[in-house]
Write an enzyme that holds these catalytic residues in place. Structure first.
Site, PDB file in Angstrom:
ATOM      1  N   SER A  65       0.816  -1.215   0.000  1.00  8.77           N
ATOM      2  CA  SER A  65       0.000   0.000   0.000  1.00  8.77           C
ATOM      3  C   SER A  65       0.846   1.259   0.000  1.00  8.77           C
ATOM      4  CB  SER A  65      -0.890   0.042   1.251  1.00  8.77           C
ATOM      5  OG  SER A  65      -1.776  -1.037   1.299  1.00  8.77           O
ATOM      6  N   VAL A  89      -6.431   8.230   1.826  1.00  5.65           N
ATOM      7  CA  VAL A  89      -6.739   7.313   0.730  1.00  5.65           C
ATOM      8  C   VAL A  89      -5.576   6.334   0.606  1.00  5.65           C
ATOM      9  CG1 VAL A  89      -7.282   7.106  -1.729  1.00  5.65           C
ATOM     10  CG2 VAL A  89      -8.049   9.129  -0.445  1.00  5.65           C
ATOM     11  N   GLU A  90      -5.869   5.069   0.840  1.00  4.18           N
ATOM     12  CA  GLU A  90      -4.877   4.011   0.707  1.00  4.18           C
ATOM     13  C   GLU A  90      -5.051   3.375  -0.668  1.00  4.18           C
ATOM     14  OE1 GLU A  90      -3.662  -0.212   2.914  1.00  4.18           O
ATOM     15  OE2 GLU A  90      -5.299   1.004   3.717  1.00  4.18           O
ATOM     16  N   LEU A  91      -3.971   3.308  -1.422  1.00  2.00           N
ATOM     17  CA  LEU A  91      -3.973   2.652  -2.726  1.00  2.00           C
ATOM     18  C   LEU A  91      -3.171   1.372  -2.572  1.00  2.00           C
ATOM     19  CD1 LEU A  91      -3.255   5.735  -5.016  1.00  2.00           C
ATOM     20  CD2 LEU A  91      -5.476   4.754  -4.385  1.00  2.00           C
TER      21      LEU A  91
END
Length: 132
Positions: free
Chosen positions: A108, A119-121
């Protein structure tokens, strides 16, 4: 009762244009507008956008911009995603780092939208137990 999947959630923003620019421009979500109501779509998911408390009822008791912390699964590699985020002028708060998501181990990185939402991608690795 058995919950099947997440359908949508509501994001409250202080600045609609900056919010839409971030999610449409950087994260490539589709913006929908119907009768003054905005939504972001990606895949089968949807994020409804509100610009003020109790804009549409019923609503959360205390909606505030910047109070969300959520994870989006992206197509990797994550280093390419990181470079895209930086090239668009958005800072990466932290990452890449290993995390444990709903379907197993993932890599992440974290950034913030214009309202300060975290916002975690994430990208799942080969050891993730992903079900379709």
């Amino acid at each position: 009762m058995q919950i099947e999947r997440l359908d949508h959630f509501v994001l409250t923003t202080e600045n609609l244009e900056k919010c839409l620019e971030f999610y449409r421009g950087l994260l490539h979500m589709t913006v929908e507008e119907t009768n003054g109501r905005y939504a972001l779509r990606f895949g089968r998911e949807k994020i409804n956008i509100h610009t003020r408390k109790a804009e549409f009822l019923p609503a959360a008791a205390c909606p505030t911009p910047g109070s969300l912390d959520f994870c989006l699964v992206v197509k990797g590699p994550l280093e390419k995603v990181r470079k895209e985020v930086l090239a668009a002028g958005y800072p990466v708060e932290t990452g890449p780092c290993r995390r444990h998501g709903a379907c197993g181990t993932m890599e992440s990185l974290y950034l913030r939208d214009p309202d300060g939402n975290l916002v975690e991608l994430s990208v799942y690795g080969n050891d993730a137990e992903i079900e379709s």
